[in-house]
Design a protein around this motif. Sequence first.
Motif, PDB file in Angstrom:
ATOM      1  N   VAL A  85      12.013  26.255   9.834  1.00  0.00           N
ATOM      2  CA  VAL A  85      10.778  25.890   9.145  1.00  0.00           C
ATOM      3  C   VAL A  85      10.394  27.012   8.191  1.00  0.00           C
ATOM      4  N   ILE A  86      10.205  26.679   6.915  1.00  0.00           N
ATOM      5  CA  ILE A  86       9.682  27.635   5.937  1.00  0.00           C
ATOM      6  C   ILE A  86       8.242  27.239   5.624  1.00  0.00           C
ATOM      7  N   ILE A  87       7.323  28.143   5.883  1.00  0.00           N
ATOM      8  CA  ILE A  87       5.920  27.930   5.545  1.00  0.00           C
ATOM      9  C   ILE A  87       5.632  28.659   4.236  1.00  0.00           C
ATOM     10  N   ASP A  88       5.316  27.902   3.210  1.00  0.00           N
ATOM     11  CA  ASP A  88       5.008  28.475   1.901  1.00  0.00           C
ATOM     12  C   ASP A  88       3.502  28.738   1.823  1.00  0.00           C
ATOM     13  N   ALA A  89       3.123  30.014   1.827  1.00  0.00           N
ATOM     14  CA  ALA A  89       1.714  30.398   1.760  1.00  0.00           C
ATOM     15  C   ALA A  89       1.336  30.906   0.373  1.00  0.00           C
ATOM     16  N   TYR A 100      10.549  25.158 -11.372  1.00  0.00           N
ATOM     17  CA  TYR A 100       9.896  24.477 -10.261  1.00  0.00           C
ATOM     18  C   TYR A 100       8.379  24.608 -10.383  1.00  0.00           C
ATOM     19  N   PRO A 101       7.632  23.565 -10.008  1.00  0.00           N
ATOM     20  CA  PRO A 101       6.172  23.660 -10.110  1.00  0.00           C
ATOM     21  C   PRO A 101       5.542  24.619  -9.106  1.00  0.00           C
ATOM     22  N   THR A 102       6.154  24.762  -7.927  1.00  0.00           N
ATOM     23  CA  THR A 102       5.642  25.671  -6.900  1.00  0.00           C
ATOM     24  C   THR A 102       6.811  26.274  -6.131  1.00  0.00           C
ATOM     25  N   ALA A 103       6.514  27.280  -5.329  1.00  0.00           N
ATOM     26  CA  ALA A 103       7.537  27.855  -4.449  1.00  0.00           C
ATOM     27  C   ALA A 103       8.009  26.825  -3.432  1.00  0.00           C
ATOM     28  N   PHE A 104       7.101  25.982  -2.959  1.00  0.00           N
ATOM     29  CA  PHE A 104       7.470  24.905  -2.031  1.00  0.00           C
ATOM     30  C   PHE A 104       8.622  24.090  -2.603  1.00  0.00           C
ATOM     31  N   HIS A 105       8.481  23.668  -3.856  1.00  0.00           N
ATOM     32  CA  HIS A 105       9.517  22.835  -4.470  1.00  0.00           C
ATOM     33  C   HIS A 105      10.833  23.599  -4.629  1.00  0.00           C
ATOM     34  N   ALA A 106      10.744  24.894  -4.897  1.00  0.00           N
ATOM     35  CA  ALA A 106      11.964  25.700  -5.007  1.00  0.00           C
ATOM     36  C   ALA A 106      12.681  25.775  -3.668  1.00  0.00           C
ATOM     37  N   PHE A 107      11.931  26.057  -2.598  1.00  0.00           N
ATOM     38  CA  PHE A 107      12.555  26.140  -1.278  1.00  0.00           C
ATOM     39  C   PHE A 107      13.117  24.789  -0.842  1.00  0.00           C
ATOM     40  N   ALA A 108      12.398  23.717  -1.143  1.00  0.00           N
ATOM     41  CA  ALA A 108      12.871  22.379  -0.770  1.00  0.00           C
ATOM     42  C   ALA A 108      14.172  22.032  -1.489  1.00  0.00           C
TER      43      ALA A 108
END
Length: 205
Positions: A85-89, A100-108
């Motif tokens: 699990v990666i939690i993007d804070a 990518y629009p956010t770090a979340f999208h990059a990690f996904a």
Amino acid sequence: MNIAIIGTGNVGGALATQWSKAAHTIFLGVKEVTDFKGKHLLQNPHTSVHTVADAAQQAEVILVATPPQIAPQLAAQMGNVAGKVIIDATNTINASPEGYPTAFHAFAALTKAEVIKCFNTTGFENMQQPDYGHVVLDMMMAGSSEQAKAITGRLAQEAGFAHCYDFGKADKVVLLEQFALSWINLAIFQGMGRDIGFKLVRRQT
């Protein structure tokens, strides 16, 4: 639970401390293990320092609290994190990862981890102490992984928040980052100060 904290500044440090108090094992993931921000965190129980790769490999959950634009580099440094699990804070207020629009999208896109957005909607002071005496603050999360939501919701409560509300699936991640701007606007630009937070209330019927 084994938790890697990537980014040992205010947010990462606050959560590392809260989760170490809850008896989780904390792996601080840093660029230079002999010279990094937050050395005092090593005084917490169950806490050790490692490279980003080593911390990520030893952890079940990886909290990222770094500038968002370095997410692609972090994804490469962490190596194979499939099933973790990666939690993007992070919040893309001033910068975002290229492409990518956010770090979340990059990690996904760049990992096979279960990615979730959380711990981005308030200041680190509220992560150090979400209990205001008369009320305990709430946290919000967004993402499409039910596994990640179950784990993150529990970790939010162990960090002291009353509840972690489901903001929606991955399509609500950008909205959750915009919600963070509401706290920033009130606390900073409207001059209310950093000792404010959000609480969801329901009308009794």
